[in-house]
Scaffold this active site. Sequence first.
Site: not given
Length: 121
Positions: A22, A52, A71, A97
């Site tokens: 990954e 924004y 997390e 993800k």
Amino acid sequence: MKGKVALSGMAFYGYHGYYVEENKLGNHYTVDLVVETEFKQMDDNLESTLNYENLYKSTEEVMKKPLKLLETLAFHIGKKILTENKSALKVLVRVNKQQPPIGALCKKAYVELELDREDIF
């Protein structure tokens, strides 16, 4: 009066993940933010609200730094938003993800985290 400013579907490519593959290959991510704030003035000035563009840039900075867990990503994004925006009272962060490597077909995995000022200061 309290209100919320939100950004939905901010898209990033990042190298986050627990597995070495990954970190090498990367993946597509989207991030959603909902930031609770106090609207003290309704004077149509950008300075009277959360910008924004600044919220996006803060999120982008965190997403550029590889981390292992969604997390952890969500926490760092939330902490940065609260630290850099004094009028932000609370932030809800969702990190999505795309096609996580779980050995099966899965559209996305996500973590949702809500932080307020007491959680980080």
